[in-house]
Design a protein around this motif. Structure first.
Motif, PDB file in Angstrom:
ATOM      1  N   MET A 192       0.830  -1.209   0.000  1.00 46.65           N
ATOM      2  CA  MET A 192       0.000   0.000   0.000  1.00 46.65           C
ATOM      3  C   MET A 192       0.869   1.266   0.000  1.00 46.65           C
ATOM      4  SD  MET A 192      -3.064   1.249  -0.046  1.00 46.65           S
ATOM      5  CE  MET A 192      -4.206   0.009   0.483  1.00 46.65           C
ATOM      6  N   ASN A 193       1.983   1.247   0.740  1.00 41.73           N
ATOM      7  CA  ASN A 193       2.865   2.415   0.825  1.00 41.73           C
ATOM      8  C   ASN A 193       3.531   2.739  -0.508  1.00 41.73           C
ATOM      9  OD1 ASN A 193       2.297   2.052   3.536  1.00 41.73           O
ATOM     10  ND2 ASN A 193       4.401   1.656   4.134  1.00 41.73           N
ATOM     11  N   LEU A 194       3.786   1.698  -1.305  1.00 44.03           N
ATOM     12  CA  LEU A 194       4.582   1.880  -2.514  1.00 44.03           C
ATOM     13  C   LEU A 194       3.740   1.948  -3.785  1.00 44.03           C
ATOM     14  CD1 LEU A 194       7.552  -0.542  -1.706  1.00 44.03           C
ATOM     15  CD2 LEU A 194       7.199   1.804  -0.951  1.00 44.03           C
ATOM     16  N   VAL A 195       2.751   1.070  -3.907  1.00 46.83           N
ATOM     17  CA  VAL A 195       1.953   1.040  -5.143  1.00 46.83           C
ATOM     18  C   VAL A 195       0.542   1.586  -4.958  1.00 46.83           C
ATOM     19  CG1 VAL A 195       3.239  -0.839  -6.223  1.00 46.83           C
ATOM     20  CG2 VAL A 195       1.235  -1.373  -4.862  1.00 46.83           C
ATOM     21  N   ALA A 247       4.799  -2.254 -12.189  1.00 47.23           N
ATOM     22  CA  ALA A 247       6.025  -2.226 -13.003  1.00 47.23           C
ATOM     23  C   ALA A 247       6.839  -0.961 -12.723  1.00 47.23           C
ATOM     24  CB  ALA A 247       5.672  -2.318 -14.489  1.00 47.23           C
ATOM     25  N   ALA A 248       6.166   0.175 -12.572  1.00 46.91           N
ATOM     26  CA  ALA A 248       6.861   1.439 -12.301  1.00 46.91           C
ATOM     27  C   ALA A 248       7.550   1.396 -10.936  1.00 46.91           C
ATOM     28  CB  ALA A 248       5.876   2.606 -12.361  1.00 46.91           C
ATOM     29  N   VAL A 249       6.872   0.856  -9.929  1.00 50.40           N
ATOM     30  CA  VAL A 249       7.469   0.759  -8.591  1.00 50.40           C
ATOM     31  C   VAL A 249       8.658  -0.183  -8.614  1.00 50.40           C
ATOM     32  CG1 VAL A 249       7.040  -0.126  -6.257  1.00 50.40           C
ATOM     33  CG2 VAL A 249       5.428   1.475  -7.309  1.00 50.40           C
ATOM     34  N   ARG A 250       8.521  -1.304  -9.315  1.00 51.64           N
ATOM     35  CA  ARG A 250       9.638  -2.236  -9.407  1.00 51.64           C
ATOM     36  C   ARG A 250      10.853  -1.548 -10.053  1.00 51.64           C
ATOM     37  NH1 ARG A 250       9.714  -8.395  -9.813  1.00 51.64           N
ATOM     38  NH2 ARG A 250      11.940  -8.713  -9.960  1.00 51.64           N
ATOM     39  N   THR A 251      10.622  -0.779 -11.106  1.00 52.77           N
ATOM     40  CA  THR A 251      11.711  -0.043 -11.767  1.00 52.77           C
ATOM     41  C   THR A 251      12.374   0.926 -10.786  1.00 52.77           C
ATOM     42  OG1 THR A 251      10.667  -0.262 -13.923  1.00 52.77           O
ATOM     43  CG2 THR A 251      12.257   1.522 -13.677  1.00 52.77           C
ATOM     44  N   GLN A 252      11.578   1.623  -9.977  1.00 59.44           N
ATOM     45  CA  GLN A 252      12.145   2.552  -8.992  1.00 59.44           C
ATOM     46  C   GLN A 252      12.978   1.799  -7.956  1.00 59.44           C
ATOM     47  OE1 GLN A 252       8.222   4.159  -8.122  1.00 59.44           O
ATOM     48  NE2 GLN A 252       8.879   6.188  -8.821  1.00 59.44           N
ATOM     49  N   LEU A 268      30.502   7.249   4.214  1.00 53.60           N
ATOM     50  CA  LEU A 268      29.096   7.012   4.566  1.00 53.60           C
ATOM     51  C   LEU A 268      28.855   7.505   5.996  1.00 53.60           C
ATOM     52  CD1 LEU A 268      28.570   3.432   3.113  1.00 53.60           C
ATOM     53  CD2 LEU A 268      27.532   5.535   2.293  1.00 53.60           C
ATOM     54  N   LYS A 269      28.731   8.792   6.133  1.00 54.97           N
ATOM     55  CA  LYS A 269      28.508   9.381   7.455  1.00 54.97           C
ATOM     56  C   LYS A 269      27.028   9.341   7.828  1.00 54.97           C
ATOM     57  CE  LYS A 269      32.786  10.841   7.914  1.00 54.97           C
ATOM     58  NZ  LYS A 269      33.693   9.928   8.553  1.00 54.97           N
ATOM     59  N   THR A 270      26.158   9.456   6.808  1.00 58.00           N
ATOM     60  CA  THR A 270      24.719   9.471   7.061  1.00 58.00           C
ATOM     61  C   THR A 270      24.017   8.593   6.035  1.00 58.00           C
ATOM     62  OG1 THR A 270      24.357  11.390   5.640  1.00 58.00           O
ATOM     63  CG2 THR A 270      24.735  11.839   7.987  1.00 58.00           C
ATOM     64  N   LEU A 271      22.805   8.226   6.375  1.00 55.83           N
ATOM     65  CA  LEU A 271      21.919   7.524   5.462  1.00 55.83           C
ATOM     66  C   LEU A 271      20.706   8.424   5.280  1.00 55.83           C
ATOM     67  CD1 LEU A 271      21.405   4.949   3.840  1.00 55.83           C
ATOM     68  CD2 LEU A 271      20.368   3.957   5.879  1.00 55.83           C
ATOM     69  N   ASP A 272      20.514   8.899   4.062  1.00 54.61           N
ATOM     70  CA  ASP A 272      19.451   9.852   3.758  1.00 54.61           C
ATOM     71  C   ASP A 272      18.292   9.123   3.072  1.00 54.61           C
ATOM     72  OD1 ASP A 272      17.825  11.938   2.997  1.00 54.61           O
ATOM     73  OD2 ASP A 272      19.344  12.969   1.809  1.00 54.61           O
ATOM     74  N   LEU A 273      17.148   9.072   3.727  1.00 60.96           N
ATOM     75  CA  LEU A 273      15.989   8.353   3.199  1.00 60.96           C
ATOM     76  C   LEU A 273      14.953   9.284   2.571  1.00 60.96           C
ATOM     77  CD1 LEU A 273      15.543   5.769   6.099  1.00 60.96           C
ATOM     78  CD2 LEU A 273      16.919   5.581   4.020  1.00 60.96           C
ATOM     79  N   ALA A 274      15.319  10.547   2.346  1.00 66.01           N
ATOM     80  CA  ALA A 274      14.371  11.524   1.789  1.00 66.01           C
ATOM     81  C   ALA A 274      13.796  11.070   0.453  1.00 66.01           C
ATOM     82  CB  ALA A 274      15.041  12.892   1.644  1.00 66.01           C
ATOM     83  N   ASN A 275      14.624  10.449  -0.395  1.00 67.44           N
ATOM     84  CA  ASN A 275      14.126  10.013  -1.702  1.00 67.44           C
ATOM     85  C   ASN A 275      13.060   8.927  -1.590  1.00 67.44           C
ATOM     86  OD1 ASN A 275      15.708  11.837  -3.022  1.00 67.44           O
ATOM     87  ND2 ASN A 275      17.226  10.376  -3.723  1.00 67.44           N
ATOM     88  N   ILE A 276      13.139   8.106  -0.552  1.00 68.74           N
ATOM     89  CA  ILE A 276      12.099   7.087  -0.354  1.00 68.74           C
ATOM     90  C   ILE A 276      10.770   7.777  -0.057  1.00 68.74           C
ATOM     91  CG2 ILE A 276      11.300   5.201   1.133  1.00 68.74           C
ATOM     92  CD1 ILE A 276      14.220   4.313   1.311  1.00 68.74           C
ATOM     93  N   PHE A 277      10.798   8.765   0.832  1.00 68.78           N
ATOM     94  CA  PHE A 277       9.568   9.498   1.162  1.00 68.78           C
ATOM     95  C   PHE A 277       9.045  10.286  -0.038  1.00 68.78           C
ATOM     96  CE2 PHE A 277      11.486   8.943   5.400  1.00 68.78           C
ATOM     97  CZ  PHE A 277      10.416   8.345   6.063  1.00 68.78           C
ATOM     98  N   ASN A 278       9.952  10.860  -0.826  1.00 62.69           N
ATOM     99  CA  ASN A 278       9.538  11.616  -2.014  1.00 62.69           C
ATOM    100  C   ASN A 278       8.982  10.702  -3.099  1.00 62.69           C
ATOM    101  OD1 ASN A 278      10.398  13.992  -0.814  1.00 62.69           O
ATOM    102  ND2 ASN A 278      12.415  13.916  -1.749  1.00 62.69           N
ATOM    103  N   THR A 279       9.606   9.546  -3.283  1.00 58.90           N
ATOM    104  CA  THR A 279       9.195   8.605  -4.320  1.00 58.90           C
ATOM    105  C   THR A 279       7.901   7.890  -3.938  1.00 58.90           C
ATOM    106  OG1 THR A 279      11.516   8.272  -4.889  1.00 58.90           O
ATOM    107  CG2 THR A 279       9.962   6.637  -5.712  1.00 58.90           C
ATOM    108  N   PHE A 280       7.749   7.588  -2.651  1.00 60.77           N
ATOM    109  CA  PHE A 280       6.587   6.842  -2.150  1.00 60.77           C
ATOM    110  C   PHE A 280       5.905   7.652  -1.049  1.00 60.77           C
ATOM    111  CE2 PHE A 280       9.910   3.657  -3.339  1.00 60.77           C
ATOM    112  CZ  PHE A 280       9.310   3.213  -4.509  1.00 60.77           C
ATOM    113  N   PRO A 281       5.140   8.687  -1.408  1.00 63.24           N
ATOM    114  CA  PRO A 281       4.579   9.615  -0.416  1.00 63.24           C
ATOM    115  C   PRO A 281       3.607   8.985   0.581  1.00 63.24           C
ATOM    116  CG  PRO A 281       3.796  10.143  -2.635  1.00 63.24           C
ATOM    117  CD  PRO A 281       4.819   9.077  -2.775  1.00 63.24           C
ATOM    118  N   ALA A 282       3.084   7.796   0.310  1.00 60.92           N
ATOM    119  CA  ALA A 282       2.202   7.145   1.284  1.00 60.92           C
ATOM    120  C   ALA A 282       2.989   6.581   2.468  1.00 60.92           C
ATOM    121  CB  ALA A 282       1.381   6.038   0.620  1.00 60.92           C
TER     122      ALA A 282
END
Length: 196
Positions: A63-66, A82-87, A154-168
Motif C-alpha cells: 500500500m505504501n509503494l503502489v 512495473a513502475a514501482v519495481r523499476t524505482q 558514509l557518514k549518514t543515510l538519507d531516506l528523503a528520496n524514499i519518502f519523495n518517491t513513495f509519499p504514502a
C-alpha cells in the motif's frame, strides 16, 4: 554478513519491546502479535555497514509503494507495479548514497506477491488462514548489497528520496549497525537522515 543482518532484529529486540510498550499499536494486524506487524504508512529498514559492505533491507506494505495490495489485474495496476519495481531497481538513487563513498550495487533482490513471487512458506500461519488474510496484506521486500570503495564517506543515510518517491510512506523504522554501534530509530519525511 547475511548472519549479521539476520541477527539485527534480535539485537534490537529490547528497543522494539520498549517502544511497543510506550505506544499502543493501532495496526489492523494486531491479532498476530508479531514485532513486524503490517501497518500502512510504516516501512522497516535494516541497515548494516561492515567494512566495505553495506546491506540494506527494506520491507514495506505494498500500500505504501503502489497504493494497493491486491493482485494487479487491470492495465493501470500492472503499470503501477512495473513502475514501482523499476524505482526499486535503482537503489543508488533511492537511498541517495554519497558519491564520495564509491558504492556500487553488488546484488539486489526484490520480492512481493505483486511481482509474481509466492508468499514465504515458512510463515507461522497455516495455508488457509494465510490465503484468507495474506492477499489483503501484500508486502514488498527489497534487499540490496553494496560494495563501497570508501565506506568512511558514509557518514549518514538519507531516506528523503524514499519518502519523495513513495509519499504514502509516513515513517520508516530503522535498525542500523555501523561503525559506531547499533541503533534503532524512526525516521519521517521531515527528519529523513540518520548517522552511521
Amino acid at each position: 554478513m547475511r548472519r549479521l543482518l539476520l541477527a539485527l532484529p534480535f539485537a534490537l529486540l529490547p528497543l522494539a519491546v520498549a517502544h511497543a510498550a510506550d505506544e499502543h499499536d493501532h495496526d489492523h494486524d494486531h491479532e498476530h502479535g508479531s514485532l513486524g506487524a503490517h501497518e500502512h504508512g510504516v516501512g522497516r529498514l535494516n541497515a548494516a555497514l561492515d567494512g566495505q559492505t553495506l546491506e540494506l533491507e527494506l520491507q514495506s506494505p505494498a500500500m505504501n509503494l503502489v497504493g494497493f495490495e491486491h493482485a494487479a489485474t487491470t492495465d493501470a495496476d500492472k503499470a503501477k507495479v512495473a513502475a514501482v519495481r523499476t524505482q526499486l531497481e535503482k537503489p543508488l538513487a533511492l537511498f541517495n548514497l554519497p558519491k564520495a563513498a564509491g558504492c556500487v550495487v553488488a546484488s539486489q533482490e526484490l520480492e512481493s506477491p505483486l511481482f509474481g513471487d509466492k508468499p514465504d512458506a515458512d510463515d507461522d500461519h497455516d495455508e488457509d488462514a494465510k490465503d484468507a488474510h495474506h492477499h489483503d496484506h501484500s508486502e514488498i521486500h527489497a534487499h540490496y548489497r553494496f560494495t563501497c570503495a570508501t565506506p568512511g564517506a558514509l557518514k549518514t543515510l538519507d531516506l528523503a528520496n524514499i519518502f519523495n518517491t513513495f509519499p504514502a510512506t509516513q515513517k520508516i523504522q530503522v535498525q542500523l549497525i555501523g561503525p559506531s554501534g547499533q541503533q534503532g530509530v524512526e525516521v519521517t519525511a521531515k527528519a529523513a537522515s540518520l548517522k552511521f
